[in-house]
Design a protein around this motif. Structure first.
Motif, PDB file in Angstrom:
ATOM      1  N   GLU A   3      49.883  13.184  29.825  1.00 44.72           N
ATOM      2  CA  GLU A   3      48.687  13.753  28.667  1.00 44.72           C
ATOM      3  C   GLU A   3      47.203  13.998  29.258  1.00 44.72           C
ATOM      4  O   GLU A   3      46.669  15.100  29.045  1.00 44.72           O
ATOM      5  N   ALA A   4      47.036  13.335  30.251  1.00 45.68           N
ATOM      6  CA  ALA A   4      45.880  13.318  31.071  1.00 45.68           C
ATOM      7  C   ALA A   4      45.829  14.692  31.839  1.00 45.68           C
ATOM      8  O   ALA A   4      44.761  15.498  31.717  1.00 45.68           O
ATOM      9  N   GLU A   5      46.894  15.206  32.294  1.00 50.15           N
ATOM     10  CA  GLU A   5      46.968  16.453  33.034  1.00 50.15           C
ATOM     11  C   GLU A   5      47.064  17.780  31.976  1.00 50.15           C
ATOM     12  O   GLU A   5      46.161  18.663  32.232  1.00 50.15           O
ATOM     13  N   LEU A   6      47.426  17.355  30.720  1.00 50.58           N
ATOM     14  CA  LEU A   6      47.551  18.624  29.877  1.00 50.58           C
ATOM     15  C   LEU A   6      46.105  18.554  29.439  1.00 50.58           C
ATOM     16  O   LEU A   6      45.434  19.858  29.365  1.00 50.58           O
ATOM     17  N   TYR A   7      45.041  17.253  29.158  1.00 51.30           N
ATOM     18  CA  TYR A   7      43.784  17.499  28.775  1.00 51.30           C
ATOM     19  C   TYR A   7      43.209  18.403  29.663  1.00 51.30           C
ATOM     20  O   TYR A   7      42.194  19.189  29.426  1.00 51.30           O
ATOM     21  N   LEU A   8      43.284  17.927  30.980  1.00 57.85           N
ATOM     22  CA  LEU A   8      42.627  18.711  31.930  1.00 57.85           C
ATOM     23  C   LEU A   8      42.795  20.065  32.182  1.00 57.85           C
ATOM     24  O   LEU A   8      41.691  20.949  32.202  1.00 57.85           O
ATOM     25  N   LEU A   9      44.035  20.510  31.956  1.00 58.44           N
ATOM     26  CA  LEU A   9      44.337  21.937  32.065  1.00 58.44           C
ATOM     27  C   LEU A   9      43.561  22.686  30.805  1.00 58.44           C
ATOM     28  O   LEU A   9      43.174  23.661  31.141  1.00 58.44           O
ATOM     29  N   ARG A  10      43.632  21.997  29.793  1.00 60.78           N
ATOM     30  CA  ARG A  10      43.156  22.619  28.359  1.00 60.78           C
ATOM     31  C   ARG A  10      41.601  22.702  28.687  1.00 60.78           C
ATOM     32  O   ARG A  10      41.062  23.594  28.204  1.00 60.78           O
ATOM     33  N   GLU A  11      41.201  21.629  29.118  1.00 60.26           N
ATOM     34  CA  GLU A  11      39.583  21.774  29.509  1.00 60.26           C
ATOM     35  C   GLU A  11      39.136  22.722  30.093  1.00 60.26           C
ATOM     36  O   GLU A  11      38.363  23.530  29.945  1.00 60.26           O
ATOM     37  N   LEU A  12      40.166  23.056  31.474  1.00 62.36           N
ATOM     38  CA  LEU A  12      39.486  24.202  32.269  1.00 62.36           C
ATOM     39  C   LEU A  12      39.948  25.634  31.785  1.00 62.36           C
ATOM     40  O   LEU A  12      39.063  26.309  31.818  1.00 62.36           O
ATOM     41  N   ALA A  13      41.118  25.587  30.624  1.00 61.99           N
ATOM     42  CA  ALA A  13      41.080  26.787  30.044  1.00 61.99           C
ATOM     43  C   ALA A  13      40.193  27.110  29.104  1.00 61.99           C
ATOM     44  O   ALA A  13      39.521  28.370  28.894  1.00 61.99           O
ATOM     45  N   ARG A  14      39.537  26.043  28.675  1.00 61.20           N
ATOM     46  CA  ARG A  14      38.471  26.402  27.472  1.00 61.20           C
ATOM     47  C   ARG A  14      37.308  26.829  28.164  1.00 61.20           C
ATOM     48  O   ARG A  14      36.449  27.662  27.905  1.00 61.20           O
ATOM     49  N   GLU A  19      41.478  30.138  24.541  1.00 65.18           N
ATOM     50  CA  GLU A  19      41.634  29.439  23.390  1.00 65.18           C
ATOM     51  C   GLU A  19      43.007  28.594  23.309  1.00 65.18           C
ATOM     52  O   GLU A  19      44.228  29.225  23.507  1.00 65.18           O
ATOM     53  N   THR A  20      43.025  27.204  23.228  1.00 65.93           N
ATOM     54  CA  THR A  20      44.258  26.626  23.535  1.00 65.93           C
ATOM     55  C   THR A  20      44.761  25.803  22.551  1.00 65.93           C
ATOM     56  O   THR A  20      45.758  24.906  22.637  1.00 65.93           O
ATOM     57  N   ASN A  21      44.480  26.090  21.126  1.00 66.93           N
ATOM     58  CA  ASN A  21      45.117  25.418  19.966  1.00 66.93           C
ATOM     59  C   ASN A  21      46.519  25.636  19.803  1.00 66.93           C
ATOM     60  O   ASN A  21      46.853  26.590  20.167  1.00 66.93           O
ATOM     61  N   ASN A  22      46.944  24.421  19.431  1.00 70.09           N
ATOM     62  CA  ASN A  22      48.521  24.403  19.393  1.00 70.09           C
ATOM     63  C   ASN A  22      49.144  25.384  18.578  1.00 70.09           C
ATOM     64  O   ASN A  22      50.298  25.644  18.613  1.00 70.09           O
ATOM     65  N   ASP A  23      48.527  26.133  17.457  1.00 65.69           N
ATOM     66  CA  ASP A  23      49.085  27.141  16.775  1.00 65.69           C
ATOM     67  C   ASP A  23      49.285  28.325  17.412  1.00 65.69           C
ATOM     68  O   ASP A  23      49.842  29.359  16.922  1.00 65.69           O
ATOM     69  N   GLN A  24      48.495  28.532  18.517  1.00 64.54           N
ATOM     70  CA  GLN A  24      48.696  29.702  19.407  1.00 64.54           C
ATOM     71  C   GLN A  24      50.180  29.530  20.116  1.00 64.54           C
ATOM     72  O   GLN A  24      50.626  28.551  20.545  1.00 64.54           O
ATOM     73  N   PRO A  25      50.810  30.697  20.243  1.00 64.43           N
ATOM     74  CA  PRO A  25      51.985  30.771  20.998  1.00 64.43           C
ATOM     75  C   PRO A  25      52.190  30.206  22.109  1.00 64.43           C
ATOM     76  O   PRO A  25      53.137  29.236  22.254  1.00 64.43           O
ATOM     77  N   GLY A  26      51.302  30.251  23.033  1.00 65.90           N
ATOM     78  CA  GLY A  26      51.532  29.533  24.212  1.00 65.90           C
ATOM     79  C   GLY A  26      50.617  28.125  24.607  1.00 65.90           C
ATOM     80  O   GLY A  26      50.420  27.711  25.701  1.00 65.90           O
ATOM     81  N   GLY A  27      50.209  27.966  23.032  1.00 67.30           N
ATOM     82  CA  GLY A  27      48.861  26.820  23.438  1.00 67.30           C
ATOM     83  C   GLY A  27      49.417  25.478  24.038  1.00 67.30           C
ATOM     84  O   GLY A  27      48.514  24.800  24.584  1.00 67.30           O
TER      85      GLY A  27
END
Length: 677
Positions: A3-14, A19-27
């Motif tokens: 979960e920590a790795e995913l959080y850092l990845l999404r923060e970098l993407a942001r 946009e990394t919300n989960n309702d997006q296809p590749g989110g």
């Protein structure tokens, strides 16, 4: 994946605008995020690189002292935020503002006296965010603000823009109507494979004679019609140059003084080819362009040989538009190597062309046809805008062919390892990949939006109304990583305010209306922002079914029954079930537009058109093919070889449909509802 790795990845993407919300296809998937981050320039080869890349991104954002672009609306002051290390946040800053007209303003500011907006420690460095205000009352234009700080020199583009785009006057004088037909579909007794700019001018004159104020068509931009081959008007070879397929050779200055042309066109082979091209129900771009090119090459030779007086005019135009030399060399290079630029030798692929890389005759041809296109478009635009009419309605395509000139020459403006598209929906369960690279949101800002402004100006030289394809793309665009499908795409954000400022400024300068194509799944913030800047939205009846029949037509809108991506009205009506037909007829009858007691197709069509004509919409655009009950569409989205997109000629010639008494009577009634005349 932790979960920590995913959080850092999404923060970098942001931080990169993804946009990394989960309702997006590749989110929820790391692979698309990593690929899009690389497309944006982030140094991430794998998840292991994310922590360092995140640290670098944060430092990078704070090391950038100020934004590369700032907007000043309606002459009001613009404000810049200065991010300065606390150790360097004292002393004086020398300010210099160079206006677009060449005037220079200079002043100084004591950094310690600037308001502090925020104090923050980033990776062990203390920063203070201070606000510096630029002078108010700036004239509209693009100005350069330079700041000489203890930490180094900084520069920002200041876009001083009116908040609202050009608009029509209030009342009936501001309610125009016009007709629409793709130029390749328009044909007449004088045209060959397809309609040309003279046919468009004749259509415009006919519409004017009935009171119409505009004529619309699909993009007329440069295209690949040999190798590579792609006739789609929405995948042009360039958004900066035009398509010689639509030239009328008989309007060239050399035509009457070039015996080689007359000899060729009078030959049995040419006459037979013209006859064959006229007879086909589908546009044959390859053969039509091959014939027209032979004619244009003869005309070009007459021009360059000095057989006419126009060579000096051409040379003057080229001197005023030097980019055309680069474009001509590029197109000649494509023809010489018979390959897209991505497979050219290294130097040429990198953008450096030299003498001997291509056939100089081919380059002269492309110079000549672009000059002719300018002459004919300029003449058409002048006729179209007489008596304060909006005139010519053009369409700015969202993208450009990946093998095209724009990507080759302006590649830093594009994210080359991604393509634009749309997410999955009920019709396209795998999403849509439009196969052209998106603009890079940061690099276009750093370049002062030069490429985007050039594309706009190329259209607004001639257009009185400009439709912005996929206007949502000013806010965010769906990116698909190379090698993946639309199911793996994600939205990437852009600086919408800066795009709106450029569009409003260029619109006012050229006195052209802006229409935003806002169809489909549009975020709720887009239409209010369009209204704020006086962009017309699109009211397309096929998409406006409401609980009580049809949604009301707004004032700042272009109102029409359908678009080129939809079935014509008749096909839509025939595909409705009986209950759907009765509902529409009942609604129209209740509003007084349908007088007949039955729901006959012709009566319902007329009622729908008169309803739109009487609406408060600024623009009413009629698809001519609806008026003779066409059933086949011009384009079926999501198809390629399955359907002849962009190739179907209109069922009737211009001479035939313009003489139809019922059609003329309907347009006269529409004109009365629109203008009171």
């Amino acid at each position: 994946m932790a979960e920590a790795e995913l959080y850092l990845l999404r923060e970098l993407a942001r931080l990169h605008g993804i946009e990394t919300n989960n309702d997006q296809p590749g989110g929820a998937s790391p692979e698309p995020l990593l690929l899009l981050l690389r497309a944006l320039g982030a140094p991430v080869g794998s998840l292991a690189d994310v922590p360092d890349a995140l640290r670098e991104r944060r430092q990078q954002q704070w090391r950038r002292c100020c934004e590369p672009v700032v907007v000043s609306w309606d002459g009001g002051p613009a404000h810049l935020e200065l991010r300065l290390p606390a150790a360097l946040a004292d002393g004086f800053a020398s300010c210099r503002l160079e206006l677009e007209n060449g005037a220079v303003w200079r002043w100084a500011r004591n950094l310690e006296r600037l308001p502090v907006l925020q104090v923050k420690t980033v990776e062990g460095v203390d920063y203070a965010v201070r606000k510096i205000s630029l002078p108010s009352g700036l004239p509209p234009g693009y100005h350069r603000f330079s700041l000489d700080l203890p930490a180094g020199a900084q520069e920002t583009l200041v876009i001083a823009a009116p908040r609202q785009a050009h608009s029509l006057p209030e009342g009936s004088a501001g309610r125009v109507w016009g007709v629409f037909l793709p130029l390749y579909a328009l044909h007449s007794g004088r045209s060959w494979a397809a309609g040309d700019l003279t046919d468009l001018e004749n259509l415009m004159r006919w519409a004017h004679s009935l009171g119409g104020g505009l004529v619309g068509t699909l993009p007329l931009l440069a295209a690949f019609l040999d190798e590579p081959f792609d006739p789609s008007p929405y995948s042009p070879a360039s958004r900066l140059f035009w398509n010689e397929f639509y030239l009328d050779p008989a309007r060239a200055p050399e035509y009457e003084h070039c015996p080689a042309v007359r000899e060729m066109l009078n030959s049995p082979a040419a006459q037979e080819e013209i006859k064959r091209l006229k007879a086909t129900p589908l546009v044959d771009y390859r053969r039509g362009m091959a014939l027209k090119r032979r004619v244009l090459e003869h005309l070009m030779e007459c021009c360059f040989d000095g057989a006419s007086s126009s060579h000096e005019e051409l040379q003057k135009w080229v001197a005023e538009n030097p980019a055309v030399l680069d474009y001509a060399g590029f197109r000649a290079g494509v023809e010489t190597l018979r390959a897209p630029w991505q497979s050219w030798p290294g130097r040429m692929q990198g953008g450096a062309l030299q003498e001997g890389d291509y056939d100089p005759r081919a380059a002269r041809y492309h110079l000549y046809v672009q000059w002719l296109l300018h002459r004919q478009l300029q003449g058409l635009a002048g006729q179209a805008r007489q008596n304060n009419r909006p005139g010519l309605y053009l369409d700015l395509s969202l993208g450009v062919h990946p093998a095209g000139y724009d990507v080759w020459r302006h590649r830093a403006s594009f994210a080359l390892s991604a393509s634009s598209g749309a997410p999955p929906d009920m019709l396209f369960t795998e999403g849509q990949d439009w196969q052209f690279p998106p603009l890079h949101p940061e690099r276009v800002r750093e370049q002062g939006y030069g490429y985007f402004i050039a594309c706009l100006r190329n259209h607004l030289k001639y257009a009185g109304i400009l439709r912005i394809d996929h206007v949502m793309g000013l806010h965010r665009l769906f990116w698909i990583p190379r090698g993946l499908s639309g199911r793996d795409g994600l939205y990437v954000r852009y600086r919408a305010e800066e795009f709106y400022a450029i569009l409003a400024l260029e619109s006012r300068r050229s006195r052209a209306l802006i229409v935003g194509e806002d169809l489909g799944n549009v975020p709720p913030y887009v239409r209010p922002e369009m209204a704020r800047h006086k962009f017309c939205r699109m009211y397309v009846q096929q998409t406006e079914a409401g609980p009580e029949g049809l949604n009301p037509v707004p004032e700042d809108a272009l109102a029409c029954l359908n678009t080129h991506d939809m079935p014509p009205f008749t096909a839509c009506w025939l595909n409705r079930d009986n209950a759907g037909r009765r509902r529409l007829a009942h609604y129209l009858r209740g509003k007084g537009w349908l007088k007949a007691p039955t729901d006959k197709l012709e009566d319902v069509l007329k009622a729908c058109l008169l309803r739109l004509a009487a609406s408060p919409a600024r623009i009413h655009l009629l698809n001519l093919e609806d008026l003779w009950l066409e059933t086949t569409p011009q384009n079926i989205p999501g198809t390629t070889d399955e359907y002849p997109n962009w190739r179907r000629r209109a069922r009737y010639t211009r001479e035939e449909f313009s003489a139809m008494p019922g059609l003329r009577e309907l347009l006269q009634n529409i004109n009365h509802l629109r203008t009171g005349e």
